[in-house]
Design a protein around this motif. Structure first.
Motif, PDB file in Angstrom:
ATOM      1  N   GLU A  96       0.981  -1.172  -0.015  1.00 34.76           N
ATOM      2  CA  GLU A  96       0.152   0.018  -0.064  1.00 34.76           C
ATOM      3  C   GLU A  96       0.836   1.202  -0.066  1.00 34.76           C
ATOM      4  O   GLU A  96       2.071   0.941   0.546  1.00 34.76           O
ATOM      5  N   MET A  97       0.314   2.356  -0.503  1.00 28.67           N
ATOM      6  CA  MET A  97       1.190   3.564  -0.556  1.00 28.67           C
ATOM      7  C   MET A  97       1.415   4.129   0.800  1.00 28.67           C
ATOM      8  O   MET A  97       2.598   4.534   1.037  1.00 28.67           O
ATOM      9  N   GLU A  98       0.521   3.659   1.793  1.00 26.33           N
ATOM     10  CA  GLU A  98       0.822   4.229   3.058  1.00 26.33           C
ATOM     11  C   GLU A  98       2.057   3.431   3.814  1.00 26.33           C
ATOM     12  O   GLU A  98       3.076   4.172   4.284  1.00 26.33           O
ATOM     13  N   GLU A  99       2.069   2.165   3.189  1.00 29.29           N
ATOM     14  CA  GLU A  99       3.353   1.392   3.699  1.00 29.29           C
ATOM     15  C   GLU A  99       4.552   1.998   3.006  1.00 29.29           C
ATOM     16  O   GLU A  99       5.798   2.193   3.851  1.00 29.29           O
ATOM     17  N   ILE A 100       4.399   2.251   1.805  1.00 33.48           N
ATOM     18  CA  ILE A 100       5.476   2.932   1.029  1.00 33.48           C
ATOM     19  C   ILE A 100       6.248   4.183   1.628  1.00 33.48           C
ATOM     20  O   ILE A 100       7.553   4.317   1.869  1.00 33.48           O
ATOM     21  N   ASN A 101       5.149   5.266   1.999  1.00 27.71           N
ATOM     22  CA  ASN A 101       5.532   6.356   2.525  1.00 27.71           C
ATOM     23  C   ASN A 101       6.266   6.121   3.944  1.00 27.71           C
ATOM     24  O   ASN A 101       7.151   6.968   4.249  1.00 27.71           O
TER      25      ASN A 101
END
Length: 352
Positions: A46-51
């Motif tokens: 997920e993008m949240e994990e990436i960030n």
């Protein structure tokens, strides 16, 4: 782990504690995605994990650089590029995600080894360059099939997005060398000439940055430690004006950088005494070959000066050069003759 300068113990303790926490977060991420693969499910990030992981790696990169661990910082920077790639790439292939997890395991393993060395003050044996090169190889591979032909460049992932980074020559480095030499020559009251060849050779920008870092430190060493003042050179029967030369050559897939001066050369006995005082000798001093003696100069904190000056004596110098060379998979060798000068031979691979 190599250390550029010394930091108060409490800062070191804070750095170690925070770094272990950051690495735990990286490991937890790896394990959570590894469970997906064992269940034959597709990996989903997920993008949240990436960030979140970008913030972790960005913090590791910054704090390790501030504490004086350039190779650790470079490895964190490369791992950060993996997540910048994920942020830019929509629906990356599962094979790429598998490779990224493997690379992250290597990053985590390297960082944990280095943190343990920092805790025990063990000598550095791994500058992390193999991990950095593997990450660069991966990023180059995933982009190579879809890029148009044209001038040489490499792909970089930054917080501003995916960018093409062209190859560059050494013209800017030459200008920087001349400016530094002018200032130091005036401050140290030394006359000399610079001879430079191979400035037109082009290399990837990341390699250029590391070579520039090494060369700027070496020219500072040559001017401060190596070259004598005019009157001293004349007393020794030397030409009154000293000489510093930089030669850059490319052959096949290797780059050769040679930095030499015709100064006073290295004093073997002085280096050995300093190494002995630090407890570094593991055999009788007369059993050491010259290349082994000169290698002590590349260790963190080594200096033969009793007091610091504007340009040296702080134990910060050739260990930075060694780290810059090693992190790119290069090697460095030193040759010297007392009263005749010193030469640094550096070799770098050009293949990804």
């Amino acid at each position: 782990m190599e250390r550029v300068g010394k930091s108060p113990d409490f800062l070191q303790e804070i750095f170690l504690e925070e770094s272990w926490k950051h690495i735990d977060r990286i490991d937890n991420f790896i394990e959570s995605k590894s469970c997906d693969t064992s269940d034959t499910k597709e990996i989903s990030i997920e993008m949240e994990e990436i960030n979140s992981l970008l913030r972790v790696l960005h913090s590791l990169k910054g704090t390790s650089s501030m504490m004086g661990y350039p190779s650790f910082s470079e490895t964190a920077h490369s791992a950060e590029d993996l997540f910048l790639y994920l942020r830019e790439k929509e629906n990356p292939p599962q094979a790429d995600l598998q490779d990224i997890l493997k690379l992250l395991r290597m990053v985590s393993g390297y960082m944990k080894r280095e943190l343990r060395r920092m805790e025990t003050d063990e000598e550095v044996t791994d500058f992390g360059w193999s991990v950095v090169r593997r990450i660069k190889n991966f990023l180059a591979h995933v982009e190579s099939d879809n890029e148009p032909e044209g001038p040489s460049y490499q792909i970089a992932y930054t917080r501003k997005g995916r960018q093409r980074i062209p190859f560059t020559n050494f013209a800017t480095l030459v200008a920087q060398m001349k400016r530094l030499a002018t200032v130091m020559g005036r401050e140290l009251d030394k006359e000399f000439c610079l001879k430079i060849s191979g400035a037109e050779i082009e290399v990837p920008r990341d390699l250029y940055d590391k070579i520039s870092m090494a060369v700027m430190q070496l020219i500072k060493n040559s001017l401060d430690h190596g070259l004598e003042r005019t009157e001293d050179r004349e007393k020794m029967g030397k030409t009154p004006i000293g000489e510093i030369s930089l030669e850059i050559q490319k052959a096949a897939q290797q780059l050769f950088v040679t930095m030499r001066d015709d100064g006073r050369g290295l004093q073997r006995d002085t280096i050995l005494r300093t190494a002995a005082a630090k407890g570094w000798l593991i055999k009788d001093s007369d059993k050491y070959e010259d290349n082994e003696v000169y290698a002590f100069l590349l260790r963190p904190g080594f200096t033969t000066k009793n007091r610091a000056t504007m340009f040296s004596g702080r134990g910060i110098g050739l260990d930075v050069v060694n780290a810059a060379v090693s992190v790119m998979g290069g090697s460095i060798r030193i040759e010297s003759k007392e009263y005749m000068g010193t030469t640094f031979f550096m070799e770098f691979p050009l293949t990804m």
